[in-house]
Motif scaffolding. Structure first.
Motif, mmCIF file in Angstrom:
data_model
loop_
_atom_site.group_PDB
_atom_site.id
_atom_site.type_symbol
_atom_site.label_atom_id
_atom_site.label_comp_id
_atom_site.label_asym_id
_atom_site.label_seq_id
_atom_site.Cartn_x
_atom_site.Cartn_y
_atom_site.Cartn_z
ATOM 1 N N THR A 1 4.188 -16.168 -7.797
ATOM 2 C CA THR A 1 2.803 -16.356 -7.372
ATOM 3 C C THR A 1 1.962 -15.277 -8.019
ATOM 4 N N VAL A 2 0.864 -15.693 -8.661
ATOM 5 C CA VAL A 2 0.024 -14.719 -9.369
ATOM 6 C C VAL A 2 -1.410 -14.797 -8.851
ATOM 7 N N GLY B 1 -6.957 -13.268 -16.246
ATOM 8 C CA GLY B 1 -5.942 -13.900 -15.408
ATOM 9 C C GLY B 1 -5.420 -15.184 -16.025
ATOM 10 N N ALA B 2 -6.334 -15.972 -16.566
ATOM 11 C CA ALA B 2 -5.944 -17.264 -17.143
ATOM 12 C C ALA B 2 -5.039 -17.066 -18.359
ATOM 13 N N VAL C 1 5.346 -21.907 -10.727
ATOM 14 C CA VAL C 1 4.236 -20.948 -10.770
ATOM 15 C C VAL C 1 3.085 -21.419 -9.881
ATOM 16 N N THR C 2 2.615 -20.519 -9.020
ATOM 17 C CA THR C 2 1.397 -20.775 -8.242
ATOM 18 C C THR C 2 0.355 -19.744 -8.641
ATOM 19 N N ASP D 1 9.421 -15.293 -5.114
ATOM 20 C CA ASP D 1 10.447 -14.324 -5.498
ATOM 21 C C ASP D 1 9.806 -13.144 -6.226
ATOM 22 N N ALA D 2 8.613 -13.382 -6.763
ATOM 23 C CA ALA D 2 7.856 -12.305 -7.399
ATOM 24 C C ALA D 2 6.371 -12.584 -7.202
ATOM 25 N N ILE D 3 5.635 -11.533 -6.833
ATOM 26 C CA ILE D 3 4.182 -11.640 -6.713
ATOM 27 C C ILE D 3 3.590 -10.807 -7.842
#
Ligand code: GDP
Ligand code: CA
Length: 301
Positions: A4-5, A12-13, A28-29, A185-187
């Motif tokens: 999740t980003v 960001g994009a 990916v979110t 699992d990763a931010i």
């Protein structure tokens, strides 16, 4: 690996575009800032969500840095000629998206649902979520007065120094936002402007708390290269509000929220208070975005 980003617009994009090459896009979110959203000419415009959608769909104009490639401006020229509001640049192709979104919101569809529909129609496989379906607006306090984000950024060319940033509207998280943070699992925090792209997301109810009690590692990417923002006012804002333009000042914007900061090889790594990870962070092309995403994911593993 579910990722999740948190993301603003262009920085960001570009990062998200690399990320969907490094992990399957379905994992990916992207949670996008809505604090810059505005109504112009009766249309609901979400600049950061649109930068994310256009970039993930491969429709973005890389040279201009925002909006769509192959854009034309006939509608806006007509608007200007007729004495309409033309300070906010809306291209002809871009207008099509704003028409569809505005109509959907008008009949009561939440922003998150419209965004999901637009993403699907554009062939974007990642999940793109607005931070909130509620109205949340970023305001800047400057020596010349207080301005809503786009008036300060576009109309005044972000020339006013910023003393404080405020988020108006007690926005609730859009459906899926807190889940995406809890289940990840990763931010990741994209190399976006901390104050006006990431802080408004953190200001949405429950988001900061979800990061504070995270189980997954959270890794941010510095938007600085050689002590300067690649584009925009992030460096000037850091200088005035954090006291300097080093990665340590970036890290101070995310105190208690991150486990590591990815820092450009041209910047110092001392005093971060979190684990430094050195990488080449300038995303000059897709390959560079992909390599940066890989380095960030490794740091979060
Ligand atoms: P905006 O909403 O369009 O202003 O976009 P963001 O907040 O997501 O991105 C703006 C920030 O991205 C600026 O502070 C830039 O310094 C940063 N940025 C843009 N391109 C790059 C890049 O290639 N590398 C890094 N590290 N930062 C970048
Ligand atoms: Ca923005």
């Amino acid at each position: 690996m579910k990722v999740t980003v948190l993301s603003g617009g262009v920085g960001g994009a570009r990062f998200a575009r690399g990320l969907v090459e490094a992990v399957p896009p379905g994992d990916v979110t992207v949670v996008g800032n809505v604090g810059d959203d505005l109504e112009v000419l009766g249309l609901a415009v979400s600049p950061d969500l649109d930068s994310i959608l256009y970039t993930l769909a491969g429709l973005n104009d890389d040279e201009r840095g925002w909006g769509r490639a192959g854009e034309t401006w006939h509608a806006l020229e007509t608007v200007a000629k007729l004495g309409g509001e033309s300070w906010f640049r809306l291209g002809d192709r871009d207008l099509g998206l704003h028409l569809v979104r505005t109509e959907a919101l008008r009949v009561g569809e939440p922003l998150s649902a419209v965004t999901a529909r637009l993403a699907r129609a554009l062939g974007v496989e990642a999940t793109v979520l607005p931070a909130s379906d509620d109205e949340q607006r970023t305001w800047l306090d400057t020596p010349a007065g207080s301005f809503p984000f786009q008036e300060w950024f576009v109309a005044r060319g972000h020339r006013d120094e910023v003393d404080a940033v405020r988020f108006v509207g007690d926005a609730r998280p859009a459906p899926g936002v807190l889940e995406a943070l809890e289940d990840a699992d990763a931010i990741l925090i994209a190399p976006s402007n901390p104050y006006v792209s990431i802080w408004p997301i953190l200001a949405v109810q429950g988001v900061r708390e979800a990061l504070e009690r995270r189980r997954a590692p959270c890794v941010a990417v510095s938007p600085l290269v050689g002590g300067r923002a690649v584009k925009g006012p992030a460096d000037r804002m850091l200088a005035r509000m954090a006291g300097g333009t080093t990665p340590a000042h970036v890290a101070s914007c995310y105190e208690g929220l991150i486990d590591a900061l990815v820092v450009d090889e041209s910047d110092p790594t001392n005093g971060l208070g979190v684990r430094p990870v050195v990488a080449r962070t300038l995303m000059t092309d897709l390959d560079a975005s992909r390599r940066l995403a890989g380095a960030v994911l490794e740091a979060a593993a």
